[in-house]
Design an enzyme around this catalytic site. Structure first.
Site, mmCIF file in Angstrom:
data_model
loop_
_atom_site.group_PDB
_atom_site.id
_atom_site.type_symbol
_atom_site.label_atom_id
_atom_site.label_comp_id
_atom_site.label_asym_id
_atom_site.label_seq_id
_atom_site.Cartn_x
_atom_site.Cartn_y
_atom_site.Cartn_z
ATOM 1 N N THR A 72 -17.827 -8.402 -30.768
ATOM 2 C CA THR A 72 -19.054 -9.021 -31.264
ATOM 3 C C THR A 72 -20.123 -7.940 -31.448
ATOM 4 O OG1 THR A 72 -20.188 -9.296 -29.146
ATOM 5 C CG2 THR A 72 -18.544 -10.950 -29.716
ATOM 6 N N LYS A 80 -22.224 -2.105 -29.729
ATOM 7 C CA LYS A 80 -22.982 -0.903 -29.382
ATOM 8 C C LYS A 80 -24.086 -1.116 -28.342
ATOM 9 C CE LYS A 80 -23.686 0.095 -33.838
ATOM 10 N NZ LYS A 80 -22.493 -0.334 -34.590
ATOM 11 N N ALA A 137 -15.834 4.078 -36.003
ATOM 12 C CA ALA A 137 -14.588 3.288 -35.963
ATOM 13 C C ALA A 137 -13.444 4.140 -35.400
ATOM 14 C CB ALA A 137 -14.267 2.731 -37.343
ATOM 15 N N LEU A 151 -12.314 7.071 -36.256
ATOM 16 C CA LEU A 151 -12.391 8.538 -36.335
ATOM 17 C C LEU A 151 -12.448 9.121 -34.910
ATOM 18 C CD1 LEU A 151 -15.007 8.910 -39.240
ATOM 19 C CD2 LEU A 151 -12.528 9.147 -39.397
ATOM 20 N N GLY A 209 -21.079 -6.856 -50.021
ATOM 21 C CA GLY A 209 -20.719 -6.884 -48.595
ATOM 22 C C GLY A 209 -20.689 -5.509 -47.952
ATOM 23 N N LYS A 262 -26.093 4.841 -32.605
ATOM 24 C CA LYS A 262 -24.876 5.657 -32.614
ATOM 25 C C LYS A 262 -25.175 7.066 -32.106
ATOM 26 C CE LYS A 262 -22.504 3.209 -36.364
ATOM 27 N NZ LYS A 262 -22.258 3.198 -37.818
#
Lengths: 298, 298
Positions: free
Chosen positions: B35, B59, B91, B93, B144, B162
């Protein structure tokens, strides 16, 4: 200097060294092979039989015949000891770990390509058709950017070995001879001694200049590229690339690796950075040692 | 559709769910939080107290106040259970694993920078000063490519989170407020509902066009960059870059991460590829799950 002045290393015979080592009083014993010796690679199955673990920066076993490569793998597996060799390709760059990660979580690597030689990367980045290619080779040799014998780099043999190691890591059963190799050095030049070769090095120039001009006419640049794809096979050699291609603009001595898989189908996973040199190679060995210690903790 | 037509999920109360889960008959229980719910992140210490493991793509905990972040970390450590969150940044990586690898083998990360938002990467790659920026935002939204509320991307908040997660991974004790944030969206625009915002979106255009032209005059390009360095602190915002800069030419929706350390001092370690999307995010979760299973085997 003064402390070591009188130090004379005892010469050793392998068989005796190994059987002495087998009597070690430790829980685990790790052999670290940072040589480039093919002869030492033949002892790997024996290391495994003694229950030693192995960390290698030496590419020979990874790029050996399938028969020997599989025997090494099997020996370590049979003896429940570990062989780690991240340093063999791209030094400390997380290439093999990333390919392992993809496969362990259900993906499949379909292609690997890139510029796997810092030396060739530097040479083609510098070359502009004005200074002779052979002159750049001599410059690189004097600066210690090449192997002691620069033909190790120029023949593409080293890049071919790296591509084989990666293709095998990606799960493909391959031999060195499955990878088409375009050497920049003629057979005649391969037969000289190193200093004689450097004297005759300008024999390289004509072909490179011709290819460079051909690329230039099409608005492209010349690079020495390694590529494997499940569909199109494997080759190592000169390629014409768009000037904005990710492989076309690298910092001096950088390597670049591009991985395609089912998840990274349209945009590849790209890893770039210094792929050779003392610090990053030592780092790769340290990192393997850390991984090994984690495995011991199980 | 037909099978699920009559399906009504039972509503649940967290406390009850958790105490029911605690009675599980398995060796290990892993919660996977995919989520983007801040509310759920508050339960993380409780997950740990029940001995559950956690894999999160969410996050919020990683970018929470130090006080809460450390409490989550401590709870998992105290209960000998694991919290993995590779999917939170880039993701699949291998960013966090690479930073971990460097540090575990004796290196120290000194700087991290890059383009951490596929959306902002796409917008600035497309923008050429002719089509209005707001028009591109609407295009991206319709395709999107943005969050349901594009202001999540445009405010830079997501990128800031991030960067905080990565700086903490690199071993630095930081708060979100330590990262200077340049939002592309004015305070007034933040107060609208989503559809109202899209109507007023052209208010973004003037600033972006001005910055774009300023960069262009200097022969540079405009990008939205995140950067942390031990010496110079952390910020997220618009930067002028050389057109050949590695951050300037990405494939649509790619992220790029550049890591400097003692070993990667002159040339950074660079990782690039799709940093969002279903496949690669699912891959990251799978990869964390595989790592977790390896840890269970100890």
């Amino acid at each position: 200097m003064t402390v070591l002045d009188n130090f004379q290393p005892e010469s050793f015979v392998w068989e005796q060294l190994l059987s002495n080592l087998a009597l070690h009083p430790f829980d685990e014993l790790v052999i670290i092979d940072i040589t480039a010796s093919e002869a030492i690679s033949y002892y790997y199955p024996e290391f495994a039989q003694h229950g030693f673990h192995l960390i290698s920066a030496n590419k020979f076993a990874g790029a050996a015949s399938s028969e020997f490569y599989n025997r090494v793998k099997q020996s370590f597996s049979d003896n429940e000891s570990y062989w780690l060799y991240n340093a063999t390709v791209g030094a400390g760059l997380p290439i093999q770990s990333s390919m392992g990660m993809l496969q362990h979580s259900g993906d499949q690597v379909t292609a690997v390509s890139g510029i796997f030689s810092g030396t060739l990367s530097w040479l083609f980045q510098q070359y502009n058709g004005e200074i002779a290619f052979s002159e750049l080779v001599e410059q690189a040799w004097h600066q210690g950017l090449t192997e002691p014998d620069p033909r190790e780099d120029l023949s593409g043999k080293d890049v071919q070995r790296k591509l084989l190691i990666l293709s095998r890591e990606a799960g493909y059963d391959m031999e060195l001879s499955d990878i088409k190799l375009e050497s920049l050095v003629s057979k005649a030049l391969m037969e000289f001694k190193v200093d004689e070769f450097l004297e005759h090095c300008e024999e390289l120039d004509e072909k490179i200049l011709r290819m460079f001009n051909k690329a230039k006419k099409q608005g492209l640049v010349l690079r020495y590229v390694a590529s494997f794809s499940r569909k199109e096979g494997a080759q190592v050699g000169l390629e014409f690339l768009e000037p904005t291609h990710p492989f076309a603009n690298l910092l001096p001595c950088d390597n670049i690796f591009s991985i395609n898989s089912h998840w990274y189908r349209h945009n590849p996973l790209v890893i770039q950075g210094p792929g050779a040199g003392r610090d990053v190679t030592a780092g790769a060995i340290q990192s393997d040692l850390f991984q090994l210690c984690k495995l011991f903790a199980r």
